[in-house]
Design an enzyme around this catalytic site. Structure first.
Site, short mmCIF file in Angstrom:
data_model
loop_
_atom_site.label_atom_id
_atom_site.label_comp_id
_atom_site.label_asym_id
_atom_site.label_seq_id
_atom_site.Cartn_x
_atom_site.Cartn_y
_atom_site.Cartn_z
N PHE A 125 0.86 -1.18 0.00
CA PHE A 125 0.00 0.00 0.00
C PHE A 125 0.89 1.22 0.00
O PHE A 125 1.63 1.46 0.96
CB PHE A 125 -0.88 -0.03 1.25
CG PHE A 125 -2.18 0.72 1.13
CD1 PHE A 125 -3.02 0.50 0.06
CD2 PHE A 125 -2.56 1.62 2.11
CE1 PHE A 125 -4.23 1.18 -0.03
CE2 PHE A 125 -3.76 2.30 2.03
CZ PHE A 125 -4.60 2.08 0.96
N GLN A 239 -4.24 16.64 3.57
CA GLN A 239 -4.05 15.76 2.41
C GLN A 239 -5.26 15.86 1.48
O GLN A 239 -6.40 15.71 1.91
CB GLN A 239 -3.88 14.32 2.89
CG GLN A 239 -3.50 13.36 1.77
CD GLN A 239 -3.15 11.98 2.30
OE1 GLN A 239 -3.98 11.31 2.89
NE2 GLN A 239 -1.91 11.56 2.10
N HIS A 241 -7.15 14.22 -1.67
CA HIS A 241 -7.29 12.97 -2.42
C HIS A 241 -7.54 13.34 -3.89
O HIS A 241 -8.27 14.28 -4.17
CB HIS A 241 -8.48 12.19 -1.84
CG HIS A 241 -8.58 10.78 -2.29
ND1 HIS A 241 -8.96 10.43 -3.56
CD2 HIS A 241 -8.38 9.62 -1.62
CE1 HIS A 241 -8.99 9.11 -3.66
NE2 HIS A 241 -8.64 8.59 -2.50
N LEU A 255 -15.51 10.02 -2.37
CA LEU A 255 -14.32 9.43 -2.97
C LEU A 255 -14.64 8.32 -3.96
O LEU A 255 -15.53 7.51 -3.74
CB LEU A 255 -13.41 8.85 -1.88
CG LEU A 255 -12.75 9.82 -0.92
CD1 LEU A 255 -11.73 9.07 -0.06
CD2 LEU A 255 -12.07 10.96 -1.67
N GLU A 258 -9.02 4.77 -5.01
CA GLU A 258 -7.83 4.76 -5.86
C GLU A 258 -7.58 3.38 -6.45
O GLU A 258 -6.75 3.22 -7.33
CB GLU A 258 -6.63 5.26 -5.06
CG GLU A 258 -6.75 6.74 -4.80
CD GLU A 258 -5.60 7.28 -3.96
OE1 GLU A 258 -4.83 8.11 -4.46
OE2 GLU A 258 -5.50 6.86 -2.80
N ARG A 289 -0.38 9.86 -4.17
CA ARG A 289 -1.59 10.65 -4.01
C ARG A 289 -1.33 12.15 -4.17
O ARG A 289 -2.05 12.85 -4.89
CB ARG A 289 -2.21 10.36 -2.63
CG ARG A 289 -3.47 11.11 -2.35
CD ARG A 289 -4.06 10.69 -1.01
NE ARG A 289 -4.57 9.33 -1.08
CZ ARG A 289 -5.04 8.66 -0.03
NH1 ARG A 289 -5.00 9.22 1.17
NH2 ARG A 289 -5.51 7.43 -0.15
N HIS A 354 -9.21 15.60 2.16
CA HIS A 354 -9.42 14.23 2.63
C HIS A 354 -9.00 13.98 4.07
O HIS A 354 -9.69 13.27 4.80
CB HIS A 354 -8.66 13.27 1.71
CG HIS A 354 -8.79 11.83 2.08
ND1 HIS A 354 -10.00 11.22 2.32
CD2 HIS A 354 -7.84 10.86 2.27
CE1 HIS A 354 -9.81 9.95 2.61
NE2 HIS A 354 -8.51 9.71 2.62
N ARG A 389 0.53 11.69 4.71
CA ARG A 389 0.18 10.51 5.49
C ARG A 389 0.45 9.24 4.70
O ARG A 389 0.06 9.11 3.55
CB ARG A 389 -1.31 10.57 5.87
CG ARG A 389 -1.82 9.36 6.62
CD ARG A 389 -3.25 9.59 7.07
NE ARG A 389 -4.16 9.72 5.95
CZ ARG A 389 -4.84 8.71 5.40
NH1 ARG A 389 -4.67 7.48 5.87
NH2 ARG A 389 -5.67 8.92 4.40
#
Length: 579
Positions: A125, A239, A241, A255, A258, A289, A354, A389
């Protein structure tokens, strides 16, 4: 006796937890398991907390898939991804405590995805060196929330749903409870407590497009903490997105996972160009991101966006069975919100606010604040994420610090010889609500909230500059003046209008902190893009701490321990899921 006190319930508890998402419930569970009196209060129903929206997964260096993984490597990846703004001590605590967090969830009955031999399955991830993200399908957050709600029920943890906390009660810099009201009935609540744990989320709802629902993450934790005498750290670090939908307006910012890009989705501008070739020709749509969000923003800003100010995300070239098997929630969401069949048509998206990576200033060890007896955890707190993050870290943070802070709050309570009271503080809390309920001005709180969101989107979005930020502050001055002329009108449906008025107060404070800190951070670092300062400034490898009385001050970050620093190498993203 006033009408307010006649319609007021008084409750006493040892520890009050404000927020019933993952962090709040985890703290409440720990306290209950310690036989410490606890009460959890949330303005949303506990089953519908923001944690339930988290999809991707939860990090811990279990070594189930890659035995060379370690908490030290997890810490190194986290600090590197933070652009060196994370507090190394905070990071170490989370990385060391992550496995215990996973074991706690197992003990509560959560079902993780597993390998055939029974090991918890873990996947790559984002910028992780190893496979360390555990998951439950694409609904990990929902399963975590369900597990915590069930465990809290087993322990008979008292939970008040849809009660809005308006003010923390403080005397001589020591918290002694909180005040609030029931959103549906208007009933007031006076809650006496030895210690208070703030777990009421961040502030990303103050942008026009956001992944939060309309009545969550409005900056409540920030306002409650600051009004009590605490400070904020790095509020400018938010952050964005890359893929939030634009329409309908009521769902703007929702959202699109992704995973849509991970499965082969293509990004195009209004001219039909696959624009990621210009920004990251190697990774293309699988870039990180912050880079994809910046690329999308740039295309829109330079006039290559859609009429609605977006770009296109297209998965229609993928086999229908792949979409239905791998992207079922995306398919369902778009059918429900737009009657759009993503197997046939592209999705119109734009960057969306986000996650609040900054938050209330806390000490790394126990997340205590400047106010005695007051703690903050989860997205309400700061110290772990820095300027970007690491995907999957937010969920494990809830579990690690939920446990630690609960124990700290219980120990603090046990150390007290007496609990302070203040008639003045209580009178102030009551009067604040009374004044709003009798306010009959011409300004509408929802319209003013929209004005803040529009201002923040225009002046403090993905890319910022000095002129725009200061123009935003000037507009905020005007909005704050108008806030003195609001009208509040409870009706047969309840006291939502009063709740929105307090949301507005929180949003205004969070916006001011964000703008003033963003002015001070004259550099580009991670999520914070300054077009007038495009380079990273080594002198600004510091945390920015804000309060109304001191403005923005700089705080040095402790050095990274050698065993972690040695592991902070460049991480390959080839073949991995995006963040």
């Amino acid at each position: 006796m006033t009408s307010a006190t006649r319609n007021e319930k008084q409750i006493s508890t040892t520890v009050l937890v404000i927020g019933t998402g993952g962090s709040g419930l985890r703290a409440a569970i720990e306290l209950a398991e310690m036989d410490t009196d606890v009460l959890a209060v949330g303005k949303r129903p506990r089953n519908d907390a923001h944690t339930s929206l988290a999809a991707g997964g939860i990090n811990a260096a279990l070594g189930t898939m890659d035995e060379d993984d370690s908490w030290q490597q997890h810490a190194a990846d986290t600090i590197k991804e933070s652009y060196n703004l994370a507090n190394p001590h905070t990071v170490e605590i989370v990385a060391r405590g992550a496995e215990q967090g996973i074991r706690d969830l197992e003990r509560y009955g959560m079902s993780f995805a597993r390998e055939e031999d029974g090991r918890i399955s873990q996947r790559f991830f984002g910028a992780h060196t190893f496979r360390r993200t555990a998951f439950a399908g694409d609904y990990t957050g929902l399963e975590i929330q369900r597990s915590l709600v069930n465990r809290a029920a087993q322990l008979n943890v008292p939970i008040l749903d849809e009660v809005y906390i308006t003010r923390l009660l403080v005397r001589d810099n020591q918290v002694f409870g909180a005040y609030g009201f029931d959103i549906n009935t208007g009933t007031r609540y006076l809650i006496h407590a030895d210690a208070v744990i703030l777990a009421a989320g961040g502030h990303n709802r103050i942008w026009r497009r956001t992944s939060s629902r309309r009545d969550e993450n409005t900056g409540d934790s920030f306002r409650l903490a600051v009004d009590a005498g605490a400070r904020l750290r790095d509020p400018e670090l938010v952050q964005f997105h890359p893929s939030g939908i634009i329409e309908p307006e009521s769902a703007a910012g929702t959202l699109i996972s992704e995973a849509a890009r991970g499965e082969g989705g293509i990004l195009r501008n209004a001219l039909g160009e696959r624009f990621m070739e210009r920004y990251d020709p190697v990774r293309m749509e699988l870039s990180t991101r912050d880079r994809v969000a910046l690329a999308a923003y740039t295309e829109i800003k330079e006039g290559r966006g859609t009429e609605n100010g977006g770009i296109w995300l297209d998965v229609s070239h993928l086999p229908r069975e792949v979409i239905m098997d791998r992207l079922p929630r995306v398919y369902q969401t778009m059918m429900e919100l737009q009657m759009l069949d993503i197997t046939q048509e592209p999705i119109e998206i734009a960057p969306t606010a986000h996650y609040s990576m900054g938050g209330v200033w806390v000490r790394p060890d126990d997340h205590s604040t400047d106010v005695d007896g007051l703690y903050a955890i989860g997205e309400a707190s700061s110290g772990l994420h820095g300027a970007n993050r690491l995907g999957g870290n937010s969920l494990i943070e809830l579990l690690v610090f939920g446990r630690i802070v609960a124990r700290a709050a219980a120990a603090y309570s046990a150390s007290l010889e007496s609990q302070p009271r203040s008639a003045e503080a209580l009178a102030q809390a009551r009067t604040e609500i009374d004044n709003l309920l009798t306010a009959d001005g011409h300004e509408n709180v929802r319209a003013l909230q929209r004005a803040i969101r529009n201002m923040m989107t225009e002046h403090a979005g993905v890319v910022r500059d000095e002129e725009g930020l200061k123009a935003g502050l000037a507009k905020l001055d005007e909005i704050e003046q108008r806030m003195g002329q609001v009208g509040i009108h409870p009706d047969i449906a309840g006291y939502q209008d009063l709740a929105h008025a307090f949301d507005l107060k929180a949003s205004a404070l969070a916006a001011r902190a964000t703008l003033e800190a963003a002015v001070e951070r004259r550099e580009t670092r991670g999520c914070h893009n300054r077009s007038d300062y495009p380079d990273t400034d080594p002198a600004l490898q510091v945390n920015l701490v804000w309060s109304p009385s001191t403005g923005v001050t700089r705080e040095e970050i402790p050095p990274v321990p050698a065993e972690i620093a040695a592991l902070m190498a460049e991480v390959s993203t080839v073949g991995k899921l995006v963040e």
